[in-house]
Design an enzyme around this catalytic site. Structure first.
Site, short mmCIF file in Angstrom:
data_model
loop_
_atom_site.label_atom_id
_atom_site.label_comp_id
_atom_site.label_asym_id
_atom_site.label_seq_id
_atom_site.Cartn_x
_atom_site.Cartn_y
_atom_site.Cartn_z
N TYR A 146 0.85 -1.19 0.00
CA TYR A 146 0.00 0.00 0.00
C TYR A 146 0.89 1.24 0.00
O TYR A 146 1.88 1.30 0.74
CB TYR A 146 -0.88 -0.01 1.26
CG TYR A 146 -1.76 1.21 1.40
CD1 TYR A 146 -2.91 1.35 0.62
CD2 TYR A 146 -1.47 2.22 2.31
CE1 TYR A 146 -3.74 2.47 0.75
CE2 TYR A 146 -2.28 3.34 2.45
CZ TYR A 146 -3.42 3.46 1.66
OH TYR A 146 -4.23 4.56 1.79
N ASP A 248 9.33 3.89 -0.13
CA ASP A 248 8.22 4.45 0.64
C ASP A 248 8.48 4.10 2.10
O ASP A 248 8.31 2.95 2.52
CB ASP A 248 6.90 3.83 0.16
CG ASP A 248 5.70 4.32 0.98
OD1 ASP A 248 5.91 4.94 2.05
OD2 ASP A 248 4.57 4.04 0.57
N LYS A 275 3.79 10.28 8.48
CA LYS A 275 3.51 9.79 9.83
C LYS A 275 4.44 10.34 10.91
O LYS A 275 4.26 11.46 11.35
CB LYS A 275 3.50 8.26 9.81
CG LYS A 275 2.43 7.73 8.84
CD LYS A 275 1.95 6.37 9.16
CE LYS A 275 1.13 5.77 8.05
NZ LYS A 275 -0.30 5.69 8.30
C1 PLP Z 1 3.50 2.64 3.36
C2 PLP Z 1 2.53 3.77 3.23
N1 PLP Z 1 2.68 4.68 2.27
C3 PLP Z 1 1.86 5.73 2.13
C4 PLP Z 1 0.80 5.91 2.98
C5 PLP Z 1 -0.11 7.09 2.82
O1 PLP Z 1 0.08 7.97 3.88
P1 PLP Z 1 -1.12 8.96 4.32
O2 PLP Z 1 -2.17 8.10 4.94
O3 PLP Z 1 -0.47 9.91 5.28
O4 PLP Z 1 -1.59 9.63 3.08
C6 PLP Z 1 0.59 4.99 4.00
C7 PLP Z 1 -0.54 5.15 4.95
O5 PLP Z 1 -0.79 4.35 5.79
C8 PLP Z 1 1.46 3.88 4.13
O6 PLP Z 1 1.28 2.95 5.08
#
Ligand code: PLP
Length: 447
Positions: A146, A248, A275
C-alpha cells in the site's frame, strides 16, 4: 469492558448522526469495522478514551504516526507556542528548514527534501519527480504493498487469487474504484522477493519505467522483510536501466534512526516520508539525491515539478515533527527496538500456548498479527481467507482493552514499558480464548 457495538453506546449514537452527514460515518476507509466505526474522545500517553468513557491501551497510535503516543509534552509545548505565533503563512518558516536539516542529517540518501501534507502526497511527489527526471511515464510497484490513495499506486494491494494472475507476472488490478482503466495498466506489478521475475519484468519494460516503488517493510503485505540481497539487487537493476528507485518509508521510517534503509540498505534515489515525522500533525515529505530533487527547484533549468499545497510545510506540523524527531535519538530507537523484540516474542508465545495458528511479524516498534503459521516470502503466502477473520480478533482485543488496526497492525510508543507489553499479551490471550471456539478446528492444513 463495554463494546462500542452496544446499540445504546455513545459510539452507536454518534454513528447514527455521522452516517447522515459522512458516508459510512467516518472519513477514513480503514475505520470501517462492523457494524460501524467507533469514536474516540481523547488520548494521553499510551492510552485513549472512547466516547463511552472506556480507556484502552493504544497500540495503533493513529496508524503508527504517533511514536510518542498522545499529548507528548515537548510537542504540546512547541505547538502551543507556535499556534500563538501563527499557524500558516504564505512563506516558508525556520521550522521547515530545521526539519529538513534533521532528515538530511539522518538519512544519507536524502540530500534535499520537500514537504507536503500526507504520505500519499509524498509518494505522489516522488513519482512525479521520477517522471520529470527520466522523461518516462510508467512505474512499477510490488503486489500487496500500500502506498496511499493515489491513482498510480492503488493497484494490486488487495488482489485475490481469482484476479491476481500468474505468480511470476502479477496482474495489475485496481484496489479502489474511480481509477481510470488505462492508469491501472500503466502500473507494472512485481512479485516481492522474486529476483528472476522482477529482473524479467523490469527489463522487458525498461524503456517505459520512470521508477520502481518499494516499501522495504510493507505493512499491507504482512511485514515480510526483503530477502537477503533483494534491495541491493533492485538498486543494481534499476540503475542499470536508468530507472529511479523510490523507497516508501511512510511507515518503515519507524524501524530505526536512519529508517528501513539504514537497517536493510538499498540506497534509493528518492524516499517518501510521513507519519512520525509530523509529531502527530499532518505531514508528508519527499527527499532524495540533490541532482534528482532539482526537478522541484523553480530556479534551475530542465523539467520542473509544479508542487504546492496551501498547508505544505506549515510551521505547526514542522515544529511538532521537529520536537518529536529530536526526542527520537539513537538511544530512544534502541529502547523501542528492544521492547518490540519482547512484544513480538510474548505475543508469539500466546498464539502457541493457545494452539492457534498464527505468527507475529514486524521490526523495531512495529508489530503485525497474522493468522498464518507458515513461512512467508511474498504477499500470496499470506492466507487471505484467514486474514479476513482478523477483524474478529481486532474486536476481541478491543473488548480486552487494546486498540490495534482491524488488519492486525500494531505499534509501540515511547511511553510504553514492559508493563504495557504484558498488558497486550494478557489481552491477546483473553481475545484468542474468546475466539477459540471458532478458530481452533481450522489448525494447520492451510496452503
Ligand atoms: C506505506 C505507506 N505509504 C503511504 C501511505 C499514505 O500515507 P497517508 O495516509 O499519510 O496519506 C501509508 C498510509 O498508511 C502507508 O502505510
Amino acid at each position: 469492558m463495554r463494546k462500542f457495538t452496544d446499540p445504546d453506546s455513545a459510539s452507536a449514537r454518534l454513528f447514527e448522526r455521522a452516517r447522515l452527514v459522512i458516508p459510512g460515518g467516518t472519513s477514513k476507509a480503514n475505520l470501517h469495522v462492523k457494524p460501524h466505526p467507533f469514536y474516540l474522545a481523547s488520548g494521553r500517553g499510551c492510552r485513549v478514551t472512547d466516547v463511552d468513557g472506556v480507556e484502552r491501551l493504544d497500540a495503533i497510535n493513529n496508524f503508527t504516526a504517533l511514536i510518542h503516543g498522545h499529548a507528548f509534552p515537548p510537542v504540546v509545548e512547541t505547538v502551543t507556542r507556535q499556534v500563538a505565533r501563527g499557524t500558516a503563512f504564505a512563506a516558508s518558516t525556520p521550522e521547515e528548514v530545521a526539519l529538513a536539516e534533521l532528515l538530511t542529517a539522518r538519512v544519507p540518501a536524502v540530500e534535499r527534501v520537500r514537504f507536503g501534507n500526507s504520505g500519499t502526497e509524498a509518494v505522489m511527489m516522488a513519482i512525479k519527480a521520477a517522471r520529470a527526471y527520466t522523461g518516462r511515464d510508467r512505474i512499477a510497484k510490488f503486489e500487496g504493498a500500500y502506498h496511499g490513495y493515489y491513482d498510480d499506486v492503488q493497484v494490486s494491494f488487495s488482489s485475490r487469487p481469482d484476479d491476481w494472475g500468474p505468480d511470476d507476472a502479477p496482474a495489475s488490478v485496481p484496489s479502489s474504484g474511480g481509477i481510470p482503466k488505462h492508469r491501472v495498466f500503466e502500473t507494472l506489478v512485481l512479485p516481492w522477493n522474486d529476483r528472476d521475475a522482477v529482473e524479467r519484468l523490469v527489463t522487458a519494460h525498461r524503456t517505459e519505467l520512470a521508477a520502481v516503488l518499494v516499501d522495504p517493510l510493507s505493512n499491507r503485505m504482512g511485514f515480510i522483510p526483503p530477502a537477503d540481497g533483494f534491495l541491493p539487487f533492485l538498486r543494481q537493476l534499476t540503475r542499470a536501466h536508468g530507472i529511479l528507485l523510490i523507497f516508501d518509508e511512510v511507515i518503515s521510517f519507524r524501524v530505526g534512526y536512519r529508517g528501513a534503509q539504514g537497517r536493510y540498505g538499498g540506497d534509493p534515489d528518492l524516499t517518501a516520508f510521513g507519519k512520525i515525522i509530523g509529531g502527530g500533525f499532518p505531514v508528508g515529505a519527499t527527499g532524495g539525491r540533490a541532482h534528482v530533487m532539482e526537478v522541484f527547484d523553480p530556479g534551475t533549468r530542465g523539467p520542473r515539478i509544479a508542487s504546492g499545497g496551501t498547508f505544505s510545510a506549515n510551521p505547526v506540523s514542522m515544529a511538532a515533527g521537529l520536537a518529536a524527531m529530536q526526542a527520537m535519538d539513537e538511544a530512544a530507537f534502541a529502547r523501542l527496538d528492544e521492547l518490540g523484540v519482547t512484544l513480538r516474542r510474548r505475543l508469539g508465545d500466546v498464539f502457541r500456548a493457545r494452539g492457534v495458528p498464527g505468527q507475529v511479524r514486524g521490526d523495531g516498534s512495529l508489530v503485525r498479527l497474522l493468522f498464518t503459521d507458515r513461512p512467508l516470502r511474498h504477499y500470496r503466502d499470506v492466507d487471505q481467507a484467514a486474514e479476513a477473520e482478523m477483524e474478529a480478533l481486532f474486536l476481541a482485543l478491543f473488548d480486552a482493552g487494546i486498540l490495534v488496526h482491524a488488519n492486525g497492525l500494531g505499534c509501540l510508543s515511547t511511553p510504553m514499558t514492559e508493563r504495557e507489553v504484558e498488558e497486550f499479551a494478557g489481552a491477546l490471550d483473553r481475545a484468542l480464548a474468546a475466539l477459540r471456539p471458532a478458530r481452533a478446528p481450522t489448525r494447520s492444513t492451510r496452503r
